[in-house]
Design an enzyme around this catalytic site. Sequence first.
Site, PDB file in Angstrom:
ATOM      1  N   LYS A  44       0.935  -1.173   0.132  1.00  0.00           N
ATOM      2  CA  LYS A  44      -0.100   0.094  -0.073  1.00  0.00           C
ATOM      3  C   LYS A  44       0.914   1.301   0.088  1.00  0.00           C
ATOM      4  O   LYS A  44       1.982   1.369   0.699  1.00  0.00           O
ATOM      5  CB  LYS A  44      -1.042  -0.088   1.325  1.00  0.00           C
ATOM      6  CG  LYS A  44      -1.874   1.239   1.429  1.00  0.00           C
ATOM      7  CD  LYS A  44      -2.932   0.764   2.487  1.00  0.00           C
ATOM      8  CE  LYS A  44      -4.005   1.992   2.715  1.00  0.00           C
ATOM      9  NZ  LYS A  44      -4.641   1.819   3.756  1.00  0.00           N
ATOM     10  N   SER A  88      -9.693   1.628   2.997  1.00  0.00           N
ATOM     11  CA  SER A  88      -8.931   2.452   2.189  1.00  0.00           C
ATOM     12  C   SER A  88      -7.881   1.673   1.356  1.00  0.00           C
ATOM     13  O   SER A  88      -7.276   2.087   0.291  1.00  0.00           O
ATOM     14  CB  SER A  88      -7.908   3.554   2.941  1.00  0.00           C
ATOM     15  OG  SER A  88      -7.059   3.225   3.927  1.00  0.00           O
ATOM     16  N   SER A 105      -9.754  -0.413   7.399  1.00  0.00           N
ATOM     17  CA  SER A 105      -9.346  -0.424   6.175  1.00  0.00           C
ATOM     18  C   SER A 105      -8.495  -1.473   5.217  1.00  0.00           C
ATOM     19  O   SER A 105      -8.367  -1.616   4.334  1.00  0.00           O
ATOM     20  CB  SER A 105      -8.252   0.873   5.917  1.00  0.00           C
ATOM     21  OG  SER A 105      -9.143   2.066   5.940  1.00  0.00           O
TER      22      SER A 105
END
Length: 378
Positions: free
Chosen positions: A24, A100, A124
């Site tokens: 990420k 997210s 997330s």
Amino acid sequence: MSAFISEFDLRAHDRIDGPTIAIKDSIDIAGYPTTAASRALADTPAATEHADVVQRLLDAGWRIKGKANMHELAFGMTGINEFTGTPRNPQDATRIPGGSSSGSACAVGLGLVDAALGTDTGGSVRGPAACCGVIGLKPTFGRVSRRGVAPVETTLDCVGPFACEMRVLVDAMGAIDPSFDVNSARRDASKMRVGIVAVDADASIRKAVDDAVRRAGLASRGVALESIGDAFTAGLAVINAETWHAFGHLVETGKLGADLEARLRSASNTTAADLDAAENVRRIFTAAVDRALGDADVLVLPTLPALPITLEAARAGTSVIAMSSLIRPFNLSGHPALSLPLPIEGSTLKAGLQIVGRRGADEKICAVAAHFEAALRQ
């Protein structure tokens, strides 16, 4: 849209083979900027060293295939990003991928990598996992190093892995957490006791949870966590204050997406009294979860209360904050929690089965999840 912001092949020690993983874009990789998928951070200098979790993956022989896309600044549940693009939901391209860590979940679900790393501050990792039909783990708070991860200061955020199979997820955890006992995570879980948490969710998803426990053949009982709603509200207050502290200065750049700017401005209104109240709820809810786990090895409940909404609905303004009603509370308490794909009768889409364990008992959660995984395949 691509699940990646940038693709490359980063290896350690000239190893040619090895499992692949995406990282990420809130996690540092040396030589690449950490932009958190935001135009406001697009000119950030390249990181000078790897985050601890990245270095550990490389040392363990993993191949990093690139930086995964995400909801801007990790401050949103939809995964929609008008700057870097919105990753495609592997289950249904018309639906949101979740946020997210949207790119991480999609990269795994689309078969682009064996595993991915995300971060989970208010759901997330688990939220996108449930949306995209993959597995996602939020470890016990503080167990996995966050050195080299944004934001620097947090009382909620955890680095966690995604995978399509429990065996791969366990391998990834073994790489990023030196204390993680892989053998314990693969032990027999057929005698584990399950507490089924009563929650407000779609009837079909609640039924799917009950069916999963029955198919797994695990002893179970009902559990009430009456403060879970308060914990959701308290978790929102904490994440708002901490995200404003970390990124509020970016509002002045004029480069944030409209949704992010509005959320940050709203977050700035969080008061000291709000945080004091949230900390009181944190204590109450943490104690309640600990008590429930005194008579059960794990708790189970839906990951999300409903299937993900469509991209069209999200862009039209449909609120998604309730998506995190069942996942955010366990960020507040710090308990480890995993989302496993959950079949729903009469649907081609899978929901998420959330498995919550005692703090520090991440291996037990993985063992129980593998037991459910095997049962649900039959």
